[in-house]
Motif scaffolding. Structure first.
Motif, PDB file in Angstrom:
ATOM      1  N   GLY A 841      40.265  39.848 -38.864  1.00 18.04           N
ATOM      2  CA  GLY A 841      39.819  39.783 -37.479  1.00 18.04           C
ATOM      3  C   GLY A 841      39.955  41.128 -36.809  1.00 18.04           C
ATOM      4  N   VAL A 842      39.798  41.136 -35.493  1.00 21.95           N
ATOM      5  CA  VAL A 842      39.881  42.353 -34.707  1.00 21.95           C
ATOM      6  C   VAL A 842      41.310  42.529 -34.211  1.00 21.95           C
ATOM      7  CG1 VAL A 842      38.973  43.571 -32.698  1.00 21.95           C
ATOM      8  CG2 VAL A 842      37.492  42.058 -34.008  1.00 21.95           C
ATOM      9  N   ARG A 843      41.829  43.747 -34.289  1.00 20.63           N
ATOM     10  CA  ARG A 843      43.186  44.057 -33.841  1.00 20.63           C
ATOM     11  C   ARG A 843      43.136  45.040 -32.667  1.00 20.63           C
ATOM     12  NH1 ARG A 843      43.657  40.375 -37.045  1.00 20.63           N
ATOM     13  NH2 ARG A 843      45.184  40.216 -38.717  1.00 20.63           N
ATOM     14  N   LEU A 844      44.082  44.898 -31.779  1.00 21.09           N
ATOM     15  CA  LEU A 844      44.243  45.823 -30.663  1.00 21.09           C
ATOM     16  C   LEU A 844      45.447  46.704 -30.922  1.00 21.09           C
ATOM     17  CD1 LEU A 844      43.660  46.766 -27.709  1.00 21.09           C
ATOM     18  CD2 LEU A 844      45.216  44.953 -26.967  1.00 21.09           C
ATOM     19  N   LEU A 845      45.288  48.007 -30.745  1.00 21.41           N
ATOM     20  CA  LEU A 845      46.357  48.977 -30.962  1.00 21.41           C
ATOM     21  C   LEU A 845      46.600  49.757 -29.675  1.00 21.41           C
ATOM     22  CD1 LEU A 845      44.845  50.425 -34.262  1.00 21.41           C
ATOM     23  CD2 LEU A 845      46.424  48.521 -34.065  1.00 21.41           C
ATOM     24  N   LEU A 846      47.850  50.096 -29.418  1.00 17.48           N
ATOM     25  CA  LEU A 846      48.200  50.840 -28.211  1.00 17.48           C
ATOM     26  C   LEU A 846      49.048  52.049 -28.569  1.00 17.48           C
ATOM     27  CD1 LEU A 846      49.261  47.877 -25.886  1.00 17.48           C
ATOM     28  CD2 LEU A 846      47.035  48.989 -26.009  1.00 17.48           C
ATOM     29  N   GLN A 847      48.762  53.165 -27.934  1.00 16.64           N
ATOM     30  CA  GLN A 847      49.532  54.391 -28.133  1.00 16.64           C
ATOM     31  C   GLN A 847      49.718  55.064 -26.774  1.00 16.64           C
ATOM     32  OE1 GLN A 847      47.893  57.084 -31.066  1.00 16.64           O
ATOM     33  NE2 GLN A 847      48.925  58.825 -30.152  1.00 16.64           N
ATOM     34  N   ASP A 848      50.749  55.872 -26.643  1.00 16.39           N
ATOM     35  CA  ASP A 848      51.044  56.586 -25.389  1.00 16.39           C
ATOM     36  C   ASP A 848      51.202  55.607 -24.237  1.00 16.39           C
ATOM     37  OD1 ASP A 848      50.737  59.067 -26.730  1.00 16.39           O
ATOM     38  OD2 ASP A 848      48.572  58.904 -26.508  1.00 16.39           O
ATOM     39  N   THR A 849      51.928  54.514 -24.496  1.00 14.56           N
ATOM     40  CA  THR A 849      52.061  53.479 -23.481  1.00 14.56           C
ATOM     41  C   THR A 849      52.914  53.922 -22.292  1.00 14.56           C
ATOM     42  OG1 THR A 849      53.922  52.541 -24.722  1.00 14.56           O
ATOM     43  CG2 THR A 849      51.740  51.615 -25.123  1.00 14.56           C
ATOM     44  N   ASP A 850      53.610  55.066 -22.414  1.00 11.80           N
ATOM     45  CA  ASP A 850      54.361  55.578 -21.275  1.00 11.80           C
ATOM     46  C   ASP A 850      53.434  56.037 -20.150  1.00 11.80           C
ATOM     47  OD1 ASP A 850      53.458  57.566 -23.040  1.00 11.80           O
ATOM     48  OD2 ASP A 850      54.888  59.026 -22.240  1.00 11.80           O
ATOM     49  N   ARG A 851      52.127  56.100 -20.425  1.00 11.39           N
ATOM     50  CA  ARG A 851      51.168  56.519 -19.402  1.00 11.39           C
ATOM     51  C   ARG A 851      50.692  55.358 -18.535  1.00 11.39           C
ATOM     52  NH1 ARG A 851      47.679  60.422 -23.488  1.00 11.39           N
ATOM     53  NH2 ARG A 851      49.247  62.076 -23.662  1.00 11.39           N
ATOM     54  N   PHE A 852      51.097  54.133 -18.886  1.00  9.54           N
ATOM     55  CA  PHE A 852      50.772  53.012 -18.018  1.00  9.54           C
ATOM     56  C   PHE A 852      51.395  53.243 -16.645  1.00  9.54           C
ATOM     57  CE2 PHE A 852      50.156  50.108 -21.815  1.00  9.54           C
ATOM     58  CZ  PHE A 852      48.823  49.868 -21.551  1.00  9.54           C
ATOM     59  N   SER A 853      50.685  52.842 -15.609  1.00  8.24           N
ATOM     60  CA  SER A 853      51.218  52.975 -14.251  1.00  8.24           C
ATOM     61  C   SER A 853      52.078  51.758 -13.909  1.00  8.24           C
ATOM     62  CB  SER A 853      50.066  53.086 -13.249  1.00  8.24           C
ATOM     63  OG  SER A 853      49.452  51.828 -13.051  1.00  8.24           O
ATOM     64  N   SER A 854      52.671  51.781 -12.740  1.00  6.87           N
ATOM     65  CA  SER A 854      53.512  50.659 -12.307  1.00  6.87           C
ATOM     66  C   SER A 854      52.680  49.441 -11.924  1.00  6.87           C
ATOM     67  CB  SER A 854      54.373  51.084 -11.105  1.00  6.87           C
ATOM     68  OG  SER A 854      53.538  51.513 -10.033  1.00  6.87           O
ATOM     69  N   HIS A 855      51.346  49.594 -11.911  1.00 15.28           N
ATOM     70  CA  HIS A 855      50.478  48.473 -11.529  1.00 15.28           C
ATOM     71  C   HIS A 855      49.872  47.779 -12.734  1.00 15.28           C
ATOM     72  CE1 HIS A 855      50.281  51.205  -7.893  1.00 15.28           C
ATOM     73  NE2 HIS A 855      50.693  50.066  -7.371  1.00 15.28           N
ATOM     74  N   VAL A 856      50.321  48.104 -13.931  1.00 16.86           N
ATOM     75  CA  VAL A 856      49.748  47.492 -15.118  1.00 16.86           C
ATOM     76  C   VAL A 856      50.086  46.008 -15.145  1.00 16.86           C
ATOM     77  CG1 VAL A 856      51.765  48.041 -16.558  1.00 16.86           C
ATOM     78  CG2 VAL A 856      49.528  47.662 -17.633  1.00 16.86           C
ATOM     79  N   GLY A 857      49.114  45.205 -15.577  1.00 21.25           N
ATOM     80  CA  GLY A 857      49.331  43.772 -15.658  1.00 21.25           C
ATOM     81  C   GLY A 857      48.540  43.188 -16.810  1.00 21.25           C
ATOM     82  N   GLY A 858      48.521  41.861 -16.874  1.00 24.95           N
ATOM     83  CA  GLY A 858      47.803  41.177 -17.938  1.00 24.95           C
ATOM     84  C   GLY A 858      48.752  40.535 -18.918  1.00 24.95           C
ATOM     85  N   THR A 859      48.202  39.774 -19.848  1.00 27.45           N
ATOM     86  CA  THR A 859      49.008  39.054 -20.823  1.00 27.45           C
ATOM     87  C   THR A 859      49.948  39.971 -21.580  1.00 27.45           C
ATOM     88  OG1 THR A 859      47.222  37.435 -21.096  1.00 27.45           O
ATOM     89  CG2 THR A 859      48.898  37.518 -22.820  1.00 27.45           C
ATOM     90  N   LEU A 860      49.464  41.145 -21.985  1.00 33.93           N
ATOM     91  CA  LEU A 860      50.307  42.126 -22.654  1.00 33.93           C
ATOM     92  C   LEU A 860      50.837  43.166 -21.681  1.00 33.93           C
ATOM     93  CD1 LEU A 860      48.188  42.764 -25.879  1.00 33.93           C
ATOM     94  CD2 LEU A 860      49.958  41.034 -25.480  1.00 33.93           C
ATOM     95  N   GLY A 861      50.038  43.503 -20.695  1.00 33.65           N
ATOM     96  CA  GLY A 861      50.430  44.552 -19.763  1.00 33.65           C
ATOM     97  C   GLY A 861      51.685  44.246 -18.978  1.00 33.65           C
ATOM     98  N   GLN A 862      51.972  42.960 -18.754  1.00 29.91           N
ATOM     99  CA  GLN A 862      53.165  42.605 -17.981  1.00 29.91           C
ATOM    100  C   GLN A 862      54.455  43.099 -18.646  1.00 29.91           C
ATOM    101  OE1 GLN A 862      54.114  38.374 -17.888  1.00 29.91           O
ATOM    102  NE2 GLN A 862      52.905  38.036 -19.770  1.00 29.91           N
ATOM    103  N   PHE A 863      54.415  43.269 -19.971  1.00 29.52           N
ATOM    104  CA  PHE A 863      55.616  43.697 -20.668  1.00 29.52           C
ATOM    105  C   PHE A 863      55.848  45.198 -20.553  1.00 29.52           C
ATOM    106  CE2 PHE A 863      54.371  39.737 -22.816  1.00 29.52           C
ATOM    107  CZ  PHE A 863      55.539  39.017 -22.626  1.00 29.52           C
ATOM    108  N   TYR A 864      54.965  45.888 -19.870  1.00 25.52           N
ATOM    109  CA  TYR A 864      55.171  47.315 -19.596  1.00 25.52           C
ATOM    110  C   TYR A 864      55.594  47.538 -18.157  1.00 25.52           C
ATOM    111  CZ  TYR A 864      53.316  48.121 -24.181  1.00 25.52           C
ATOM    112  OH  TYR A 864      53.152  48.125 -25.549  1.00 25.52           O
ATOM    113  N   GLN A 865      55.962  46.439 -17.473  1.00 24.91           N
ATOM    114  CA  GLN A 865      56.628  46.523 -16.186  1.00 24.91           C
ATOM    115  C   GLN A 865      58.135  46.534 -16.433  1.00 24.91           C
ATOM    116  OE1 GLN A 865      55.471  46.989 -13.261  1.00 24.91           O
ATOM    117  NE2 GLN A 865      53.309  46.374 -13.236  1.00 24.91           N
ATOM    118  N   ASP A 866      58.924  46.436 -15.381  1.00 26.21           N
ATOM    119  CA  ASP A 866      60.381  46.387 -15.539  1.00 26.21           C
ATOM    120  C   ASP A 866      60.774  45.116 -16.286  1.00 26.21           C
ATOM    121  OD1 ASP A 866      60.700  48.761 -14.185  1.00 26.21           O
ATOM    122  OD2 ASP A 866      60.890  47.776 -12.237  1.00 26.21           O
TER     123      ASP A 866
END
Length: 916
Positions: A841-866
């Motif tokens: 199937g299709v896979r999603l990959l993430l790199q340089d996740t420290d560049r996410f802002s404090s407004h990141v959200g979503g099913t996966l994005g929420q885990f890059y908040q506090d």
């Protein structure tokens, strides 16, 4: 210099070069013909491209050998010169009237000699080929020149270089010089052959009005590239650009006594439209054709403006309209129309005449009852794949019936699906009624072709556009009145200046908006313009005169299609005279290529028309040209092309079974050595990737036996994410309670959104869509293809095609392992991977996740908040904790999971597992 290659074309492009050879690299070297220099010099001056292709070869064999110069050029381009230099003697190509050249061609064939013709080889290209015998140690220089006006479509000009010498070339160089007095607003490049080593050979420089792109790989860079691929430099190189525009009368440019006027104003509102889709559902459309038509119609419905009106007429033996009247493109009506479009089934005959007359009557009735919005325009879009077989079947009578019925009130656009349709019939039908014809190629991206065509006509800006110039200033002006101006296109008018013209050339452009007339005025100072076009580096002298001749010939040829018989001869005589005067190989002329005495005395190159026979030949898989019968994107050697996996030894080479294990879980390389978080699995990215070899085998049986020999794997998590601030731990996210579309990531500060469709039964994503705001770009990946949409333009790629695209603010790359990376210096890197190992199937990959802002959200994005950790309900159990994210508590359990990062199956690692 002979190698096998497949011919193809993509979208709307100018092909600056395609050098194809007829034998494989090893065979070419055994044959002794060596390409020691291959250069392309293309000067694009004010949208007019002049391209010179020079190939130098030497015969290193001890006997006489045959060298073949074979290349492709765009169908809209005109060959202007060809020559061969052998032993210091130049053998030129002479352009003659077609009948005279054909006589010479026939005489050569009668003598048993081969005679090369230019053949249609794909969507937008033609193939040119010349062969010559070369003595031992002798050298031959081939030089071909062709010219074309770049046409703006969907907001861009495109230039495509196709390069496949199929051997290392000591001097390989491509130079593209672009000069646009209006100023270059953006410039981007894309390549299907670029590797990390070859990318270092590419340089781009640009200022306000000029750009220079050079690709000059050394032998070392070519060699390193070939170690990672089946071939050396082999693929496409594309340049896209546009120019600065304002809400004005356009740009008038003057050179050597000729002028060209470009008109494409920005900021005009879109005119509401009434569009009727006339859809062929005869039996010949059954299967993939009707399926792709349904897909395209559903997508097109989403692009309708709420101000538009629309209706469907489907036809086989009889014609049926969806609704008795046109309906508004409201959300409710569009939703109902989707259901109708999805239900269209193919069967029966082909009654084009009744369907077209029904469409016209529908518009006339709406007009008489004043149901068409004031200031709107009406379009009919016909899609058919065959000749009429029911009702009126005489093409001439159908053309006359439709023309009489439309009576100049509406515009008709004809789309011919495949090669069974009579394209000449559709072309005349469209040109008679203020539209145009387009062939839709049977391929995996046919639905995208339909969508792209609709986008070209989806946003009308002006109607009844006319250009006016002082009669004492200009003469012999090309077409200066046009029925419609669409967003993303451009109108071009050229002409000669009078001998006694004033120092200032002025112009008026008149047209109609939705509810009012409008007039633009502009002027240009002759002396200033003449001075601007005197830069020898970017300009070839007299280009604007040739631009004028090119446009005039093209327009005369188009007029011949729909002109009465009494007028055709006069148009033909005029077009032929210009073709001969300016040495253009057009449908009215041919080029005779002379050869040294004692060899086959001549070959004839003539320009084919867009007809059925040439395409049927081109798409038949003829061995000489090595064509892909599907017209697929990119070169393909059909024999043994399937069933290959990366990371395996070639047949006959030793390699343990573990090599195959690693191929199921390959460590895909990006050269940075960084980790990427992946869904459903995380790969460890190494600087030395295990990719690049091919192996012929029965994939399904070998994979099944290999899996059977492995222990039952521990469950793999849907997503592996690095815990924020926790370098030693990983968070495994199992998507077990969600199904369908998910908002995975959303970061407004990054201008980034990632959505996906998750299938929990298969534990995989069926598609993932990445949307960037700057630049405006959308990438939609599925299990079958990658579709990139930018500014209403769609580009389709197959997984595991090499891709290297650099655009303002974003770089897009894809390697042969199927890893697509979208990166920018200040953005999170998004990776999309086609995974054909276990859990395909299709896979999603993430790199340089420290560049996410404090407004990141979503099913996966929420885990890059506090993220906060707390004790679980069973506080004594160290394997259980509570994860607090944005006010929500998630039970987390320490578990062993299958780690895709390590590059081998069965590897376990410990992580905190959370279910969503």
């Amino acid at each position: 210099m002979k190698t096998p290659a497949s011919a193809h074309a993509c979208g709307i492009v100018l092909v600056l070069l395609s050098l194809l050879a007829v034998l494989q690299t090893t065979s070419a070297r055994q044959n002794g013909i060596d390409i020691y220099s291959l250069t392309v010099d293309s000067k694009v001056s004010s949208r007019f491209a002049h391209t010179v292709v020079t190939s130098r070869v030497v015969n290193k064999a001890d006997t006489m050998q045959e060298a073949t110069f074979q290349m492709e050029l765009p169908k809209k381009a005109f060959i202007t010169n060809f020559s061969m230099i052998i032993d210091g003697v130049t053998y030129p190509g002479n352009i003659k009237e077609k009948d005279a050249a054909q006589k010479q061609y026939s005489e050569a064939v009668a003598r048993g000699q081969s005679a090369g013709l230019v053949k249609a080889t794909g969507r937008k290209m033609e193939q040119f080929q010349v062969s010559v015998s070369v003595a031992p140690a002798a050298k031959v220089t081939f030089e071909l020149v062709y010219e074309e006006v770049l046409k703006r479509q969907l907001g861009v000009y495109e230039l495509l270089l196709k390069v496949r010498p199929q051997q290392l070339v000591k001097h390989l160089q491509m130079d593209i010089h672009i000069f646009e007095p209006q100023g270059i607003s953006f410039l981007e490049t894309e390549s299907t052959f670029m590797t990390k080593e070859l990318a270092n050979a590419l340089t781009t420089s640009q200022n306000q009005t000029k750009a220079h792109i050079r690709f000059k790989p050394t032998l070392s860079q070519q060699q390193k590239s070939s170690e990672q691929q089946d071939t050396v430099v082999d693929g496409d190189f594309i340049v896209r650009y546009d120019v600065n525009r304002t809400l004005s009368g356009g740009s008038i440019q003057i050179e050597n006594g000729y002028f060209v006027h470009y008109f494409a104003p920005e900021g005009l509102p879109t005119i509401p439209k009434n569009v009727i889709f006339v859809i062929d559902k005869s039996g010949s459309m059954m299967g993939r054709k009707i399926q792709q038509t349904r897909e395209a119609l559903i997508k097109i419905l989403d692009d309708l403006s709420p101000k538009d009106q629309f209706n469907f007429i489907s036809f086989s033996g009889e014609a049926t309209q969806w609704k008795p009247l046109l309906v508004r493109a409201s959300a409710e009506n569009v939703n109902v129309a989707r259901g109708y479009a999805a239900s269209i089934q193919a069967q029966g005959g082909t009654n084009i005449n009744d369907a077209m007359l029904m469409a016209v009557q529908l518009l006339k009735k709406a007009n008489q009852e004043e149901l068409l919005p004031p200031g709107s325009i009406s379009l009919i879009i016909l899609l058919t794949d065959g000749d009429p077989t029911v009702g009126e079947t005489d093409p001439t009578k159908i053309q006359r019936n439709v023309k009489d019925a439309i009576d100049g009130q509406y515009s008709l656009f004809c789309l011919g699906f495949g090669f069974d349709v009579s394209y000449n019939f559709l072309e005349k039908l469209a040109l008679d009624n203020g539209g145009l014809a387009r062939r839709i190629y049977e391929d995996s991206d046919a639905a995208l072709q339909l969508q792209d065509f609709y986008q070209e006509v989806a946003s009308p800006l002006m109607t009844a556009v006319t250009f006016e110039y002082p009669s004492n200033s200009v003469k012999e002006v090309t077409q200066n009145s046009f029925r419609l101006l669409f967003k993303g296109s451009e109108m071009v008018v050229a002409g000669k200046l009078q001998d006694q013209s004033s120092d200032v050339l002025s112009a008026k452009v008149n047209g109609q908006l939705s509810r009012e007339n409008i007039t633009f005025q502009t002027e240009s100072r002759v002396a200033e313009q003449e001075e601007e076009f005197r830069s020898p580096k970017y300009i070839f002298h007299g280009f604007m005169e040739r631009l004028w001749a090119y446009l005039t010939i093209q327009q005369l040829l188009e007029k011949m299609v729909s002109a009465p018989d009494a007028e055709k001869q006069a148009l033909k005589t005029q077009a032929l005279g210009l073709s001969l005067n300016y040495s253009f190989v057009t449908p009215l002329t041919s080029m005779v290529v002379t050869k040294p005495e004692g060899q086959e005395q001549s070959q004839v190159a003539e320009k084919p028309l867009e007809n059925e026979n040439s395409h049927r030949i081109a798409h038949s898989g003829h061995a000489l040209f090595g064509l892909d019968s599907a017209g697929a994107r990119g070169p393909r050697i059909l024999a043994g092309a399937s069933g290959r996996l990366p990371g395996l030894p070639r047949p006959g080479q030793p390699g343990p079974l573990q090599a195959y294990h690693r191929s199921l879980y390959p460590p895909y390389g990006i050269g940075s050595g960084k980790r990427l978080a992946a869904a459903p699995g995380l790969m460890h990215f190494l600087s030395d990737p295990l990719v690049g070899n091919d192996y012929d085998m029965d994939i399904s049986s070998r994979e099944a036996s290999t899996r059977a020999s492995l222990p039952a794997p521990i469950q793999a998590p849907a997503v592996i994410l690095p815990l924020p601030g926790q370098s030693a731990d990983q968070l495994c996210v199992d998507i077990k309670h969600s199904q369908g579309p998910l908002n995975l990531l959303s970061d407004p500060d990054q201008g980034l959104e990632v959505t996906g469709h998750y299938e929990k039964e298969k534990a995989q994503f069926s598609w993932i869509k990445v949307t960037f705001q700057k630049p405006q770009l959308q990438v939609h990946v599925s299990r079958t293809q990658v579709v990139v949409t930018r500014d209403r333009r769609n580009s389709a790629y197959k997984w595991k095609e090499t891709l290297f695209s650099v655009m303002p603010g974003l770089k897009m790359t894809m390697n042969e392992a199927g890893l697509l990376l979208l990166s920018s210096p200040d953005k999170v890197t998004i990776g999309l991977l086609y995974w054909d190992g276990p859990g395909q199937g299709v896979r999603l990959l993430l790199q340089d996740t420290d560049r996410f802002s404090s407004h990141v959200g979503g099913t996966l994005g929420q885990f890059y908040q506090d993220v906060l950790w707390g004790p679980s309900a069973a506080a004594a159990d160290d394997s259980k904790k509570t994860l607090k994210v944005q006010g929500h508590d998630y039970p987390a359990t320490r578990e062993l999971k299958l780690d895709y990062q390590e590059g081998a199956p069965g590897t376990e690692f410990s992580c905190w597992s959370v279910e969503l």
